[in-house]
Structures are given as C-alpha cells and as structure tokens.
Write a protein that holds these residues in place. Structure first.
Motif, short mmCIF file in Angstrom:
data_model
loop_
_atom_site.label_atom_id
_atom_site.label_comp_id
_atom_site.label_asym_id
_atom_site.label_seq_id
_atom_site.Cartn_x
_atom_site.Cartn_y
_atom_site.Cartn_z
N MET A 1 0.84 -1.16 0.00
CA MET A 1 0.00 0.00 0.00
C MET A 1 0.89 1.24 0.00
O MET A 1 1.88 1.31 0.72
CB MET A 1 -0.90 -0.02 1.24
CG MET A 1 -1.71 1.24 1.38
SD MET A 1 -2.71 1.32 2.88
CE MET A 1 -4.03 0.25 2.44
N SER A 2 0.52 2.20 -0.79
CA SER A 2 1.31 3.42 -0.87
C SER A 2 1.04 4.32 0.34
O SER A 2 0.03 4.18 1.03
CB SER A 2 0.97 4.17 -2.16
OG SER A 2 -0.34 4.68 -2.08
N THR A 3 1.94 5.24 0.56
CA THR A 3 1.78 6.17 1.68
C THR A 3 0.56 7.05 1.47
O THR A 3 -0.19 7.32 2.42
CB THR A 3 3.04 7.04 1.81
OG1 THR A 3 4.17 6.18 1.95
CG2 THR A 3 2.95 7.96 3.00
N ALA A 4 0.34 7.48 0.25
CA ALA A 4 -0.82 8.34 -0.03
C ALA A 4 -2.12 7.59 0.21
O ALA A 4 -3.07 8.15 0.79
CB ALA A 4 -0.76 8.84 -1.47
N GLY A 5 -2.19 6.33 -0.20
CA GLY A 5 -3.39 5.54 0.04
C GLY A 5 -3.66 5.32 1.51
O GLY A 5 -4.80 5.40 1.98
N PHE A 6 -2.58 5.06 2.25
CA PHE A 6 -2.71 4.88 3.69
C PHE A 6 -3.21 6.15 4.36
O PHE A 6 -4.13 6.11 5.19
CB PHE A 6 -1.37 4.45 4.29
CG PHE A 6 -1.38 4.39 5.78
CD1 PHE A 6 -1.98 3.32 6.43
CD2 PHE A 6 -0.81 5.39 6.54
CE1 PHE A 6 -2.01 3.25 7.81
CE2 PHE A 6 -0.82 5.33 7.92
CZ PHE A 6 -1.43 4.26 8.56
N LEU A 7 -2.60 7.27 4.01
CA LEU A 7 -3.02 8.54 4.63
C LEU A 7 -4.44 8.91 4.25
O LEU A 7 -5.19 9.44 5.07
CB LEU A 7 -2.04 9.65 4.24
CG LEU A 7 -0.65 9.53 4.86
CD1 LEU A 7 0.26 10.64 4.33
CD2 LEU A 7 -0.73 9.58 6.37
N TYR B 1 -8.43 -10.38 4.70
CA TYR B 1 -7.31 -9.92 3.88
C TYR B 1 -6.01 -9.91 4.68
O TYR B 1 -5.99 -9.60 5.85
CB TYR B 1 -7.58 -8.51 3.34
CG TYR B 1 -8.68 -8.48 2.32
CD1 TYR B 1 -8.45 -8.92 1.02
CD2 TYR B 1 -9.94 -8.03 2.65
CE1 TYR B 1 -9.46 -8.90 0.09
CE2 TYR B 1 -10.96 -8.01 1.72
CZ TYR B 1 -10.71 -8.45 0.44
OH TYR B 1 -11.72 -8.42 -0.48
N GLU B 2 -4.95 -10.25 3.98
CA GLU B 2 -3.60 -10.17 4.54
C GLU B 2 -2.80 -9.28 3.59
O GLU B 2 -2.34 -9.72 2.54
CB GLU B 2 -2.98 -11.56 4.62
CG GLU B 2 -1.66 -11.59 5.31
CD GLU B 2 -1.22 -13.02 5.57
OE1 GLU B 2 0.00 -13.24 5.45
OE2 GLU B 2 -2.06 -13.88 5.83
N GLY B 3 -2.68 -8.00 3.95
CA GLY B 3 -2.08 -7.04 3.03
C GLY B 3 -3.07 -6.79 1.90
O GLY B 3 -4.22 -6.44 2.11
#
Length: 108
Positions: free
Chosen positions: A1-7, A61-63
């Motif tokens: 997961m990207s940082t932008a998606g996480f944020l 889900y795992e990741g």
C-alpha cells in the motif's frame, strides 16, 4: 500500500469517526425522552458495525491478498466460542489452536 493511500484511508476514518461523535452530540441535544434512547441505541449499533467491518476486513485480507482459509476458520471458531458464552481467553486460545492445526495439516 502506498503512503498516499494509507493517509487517505486514515483521514477518511478519522473524519467518519468525528462525524459520528458529532452527530451523537447534536442529536442528543435536540432529542428528548424515548427518541433520545432510540438515537443512542442506533449510534451504538453504528459504532459496533464499524468495528465489525474492520475486524472482518482484517480476518479476510492479509495485506492486499486474501488470507488463507486457516485464518478465516480459526477466527470463526473463536467468534463461535464467544457466542457459546466461553471466556475471551478461551476463545482466543480456540482460535489460535484451530488456526495452528489447520496450518500444520497444510490448509494454511
């Protein structure tokens, strides 16, 4: 997961949580009597559903991939043991043991 998606996800969850809390305060200030009890009941149910949604997502889900069937069956056994009025520690042990046995036999 990207940082932008996480944020982005983090911000959406934070805003949603704040709005649920704010709606409880605003509606509670206006409602009286039986309607206030009904509103509190529905807001409590909404909070439980949000937590349940997070728990189910973590179970399945795992990741970014689907979790193995051992985890899903193990968690299901833990939840069922809670419905059967077992203690929380026993439910966790049942879930861990079920998952471990299923992974040992190659279902993991």
């Amino acid at each position: 997961m990207s940082t932008a998606g996480f944020l982005t996800g983090l911000i959406i969850l934070a805003v949603g949580t704040y709005l649920i809390r704010l709606s409880g305060v605003l509606v509670g200030a206006r409602a009286q009597g039986d309607s206030a009890k009904n509103i509190r009941l529905w807001l409590d149910r909404a909070a439980v559903l949000i937590l349940l949604g997070v728990a189910v997502t973590q179970m399945v889900y795992e990741g970014s991939d689907l979790a193995g069937p051992a985890r899903i069956i193990g968690v299901t056994m833990g939840v069922l043991s809670l419905f059967w009025k077992r203690s929380l520690i026993l439910a966790v042990v049942i879930a861990m043991a079920t998952t471990a046995v299923l992974r040992m036999v190659g279902l993991g």
